[in-house]
Design a protein around this motif. Structure first.
Motif, PDB file in Angstrom:
ATOM      1  N   THR A 168      45.726  80.511  30.464  1.00 13.44           N
ATOM      2  CA  THR A 168      46.810  80.620  31.442  1.00 13.44           C
ATOM      3  C   THR A 168      46.330  81.370  32.671  1.00 13.44           C
ATOM      4  O   THR A 168      45.225  81.947  32.682  1.00 13.44           O
ATOM      5  CB  THR A 168      48.011  81.370  30.839  1.00 13.44           C
ATOM      6  N   ASN A 169      47.154  81.366  33.717  1.00 14.57           N
ATOM      7  CA  ASN A 169      46.812  82.109  34.926  1.00 14.57           C
ATOM      8  C   ASN A 169      46.703  83.603  34.626  1.00 14.57           C
ATOM      9  O   ASN A 169      47.341  84.121  33.705  1.00 14.57           O
ATOM     10  CB  ASN A 169      47.871  81.894  36.010  1.00 14.57           C
ATOM     11  N   ALA A 170      45.903  84.286  35.421  1.00 14.17           N
ATOM     12  CA  ALA A 170      45.761  85.738  35.301  1.00 14.17           C
ATOM     13  C   ALA A 170      45.958  86.366  36.675  1.00 14.17           C
ATOM     14  O   ALA A 170      45.716  85.728  37.711  1.00 14.17           O
ATOM     15  CB  ALA A 170      44.390  86.110  34.742  1.00 14.17           C
ATOM     16  N   VAL A 171      46.416  87.618  36.667  1.00 11.67           N
ATOM     17  CA  VAL A 171      46.642  88.361  37.913  1.00 11.67           C
ATOM     18  C   VAL A 171      46.151  89.792  37.725  1.00 11.67           C
ATOM     19  O   VAL A 171      46.363  90.394  36.667  1.00 11.67           O
ATOM     20  CB  VAL A 171      48.138  88.398  38.294  1.00 11.67           C
ATOM     21  N   ALA A 172      45.499  90.322  38.755  1.00  6.63           N
ATOM     22  CA  ALA A 172      45.057  91.712  38.724  1.00  6.63           C
ATOM     23  C   ALA A 172      45.288  92.347  40.095  1.00  6.63           C
ATOM     24  O   ALA A 172      45.340  91.652  41.116  1.00  6.63           O
ATOM     25  CB  ALA A 172      43.579  91.809  38.353  1.00  6.63           C
ATOM     26  N   ILE A 173      45.446  93.662  40.084  1.00  9.07           N
ATOM     27  CA  ILE A 173      45.531  94.437  41.322  1.00  9.07           C
ATOM     28  C   ILE A 173      44.326  95.363  41.373  1.00  9.07           C
ATOM     29  O   ILE A 173      44.006  96.046  40.386  1.00  9.07           O
ATOM     30  CB  ILE A 173      46.830  95.271  41.387  1.00  9.07           C
ATOM     31  N   ALA A 174      43.655  95.371  42.519  1.00 10.89           N
ATOM     32  CA  ALA A 174      42.500  96.238  42.705  1.00 10.89           C
ATOM     33  C   ALA A 174      42.807  97.269  43.783  1.00 10.89           C
ATOM     34  O   ALA A 174      43.384  96.945  44.825  1.00 10.89           O
ATOM     35  CB  ALA A 174      41.276  95.414  43.116  1.00 10.89           C
TER      36      ALA A 174
END
Length: 225
Positions: A168-174
C-alpha cells in the motif's frame, strides 16, 4: 595567593575556550558563495535578505498543503513536498525545515544526500526499508525496516534512501536541521549532470563498459523533489 593564580588561569582558559567555540564560520546554506568586490553584486551567504522585523506578518511563518499527497506516478514512485525557506520565508536563519514524502507501493526515494542537514524521519503510514552508508573507508550500510510511528535519523551529508516494501501507499514526514538543506540525488548528479561527466571518468570510476555508461547517461533521470 596560589588559589588566586589558579582561579585566574581557569578563567583565562574558559574565556579562550568560549572565544574559540564561537570563532568559526557559519555553515553555508547554498552550494557556493563566490567572492566579489562589488557590493552591488553581493548577497548574504544564506542567499536571502531580511525583511524589516516590523513588517513581518503571520503569512511569513505559514504554509498550507502538507496534507495533500504528492504525485507518485513517476519512474521512482515517490514524491517529496518540501517546506523550507522557499515556502516559508520566516524560516530564514532558523536552521530547520520539513518535508512530506509519499511513496507508491514499492516506491523509492532514491539514494541521495543533504549537504547541509541531518534528517529525522517519522513514518505516518506504511512500511519502509531505510538506510544510510557511512563514509570511507568503511562504507557500512546501516539499515532498518520502519513501521507506522517509527523514527530514524540520517546523519548530515551521508547517502541515504527510503524504499516502500509494502503493498500500500506509505507516507513519512522528515525534519531537517537547515532552512535550506539541499539535496543531491546520486544517480541524477553522476549520470545525469549537465554537461555530462566525461565517459572516461565514469567508465574508470564504475568499472563499466563504455556502452553501458552511454546508455545510463542517455537515460531520463527523474527528480522526485
Amino acid at each position: 595567593m596560589m588559589r588566586s593564580v589558579h582561579l585566574l588561569v581557569t578563567i583565562a582558559f574558559m574565556a579562550l575556550a568560549s572565544s574559540l567555540s564561537s570563532a568559526y564560520d557559519p555553515s553555508p546554506l547554498q552550494d557556493a558563495c563566490v567572492a566579489v568586490d562589488d557590493p552591488k553584486a553581493a548577497v548574504f551567504v544564506n542567499g536571502k535578505f531580511c525583511k524589516d522585523p516590523k513588517l513581518a506578518m503571520a503569512d511569513d511563518f505559514f504554509f498550507s498543503g502538507l496534507h495533500i499527497p504528492g504525485n507518485t506516478s513517476n519512474p521512482v514512485g515517490s514524491a517529496v513536498t518540501p517546506v523550507n525557506v522557499a515556502q516559508i520565508a520566516g524560516l530564514n536563519t532558523l536552521g530547520i525545515s520539513l518535508a512530506r514524502v509519499d511513496y507508491a507501493p514499492y516506491g523509492l526515494n532514491p539514494p541521495h544526500t543533504h549537504p547541509r542537514a541531518t534528517e529525522i524521519l517519522v513514518v505516518l503510514e506504511g512500511t519502509l526499508y531505510v538506510g544510510f552508508v557511512t563514509s570511507n573507508p568503511e562504507n557500512r550500510l546501516i539499515s532498518k525496516v520502519l513501521n507506522k510511528g517509527d523514527v530514524f535519523v540520517f546523519p548530515i551529508g551521508l547517502i541515504h534512501f527510503q524504499f516502500n516494501i509494502g503493498h500500500t501507499n506509505a507516507v513519512a514526514i522528515a525534519a531537517l536541521s537547515s532552512q535550506n538543506p539541499g539535496v543531491i540525488t546520486i544517480a541524477n548528479a553522476v549520470l545525469g549532470s549537465d554537461p555530462p561527466i566525461s565517459i572516461d571518468v565514469l567508465t574508470k570510476a564504475f568499472q563499466l563498459d563504455k556502452d553501458v555508461v552511454n546508455f545510463l547517461q542517455s537515460s531520463f533521470w527523474w527528480d522526485n523533489n
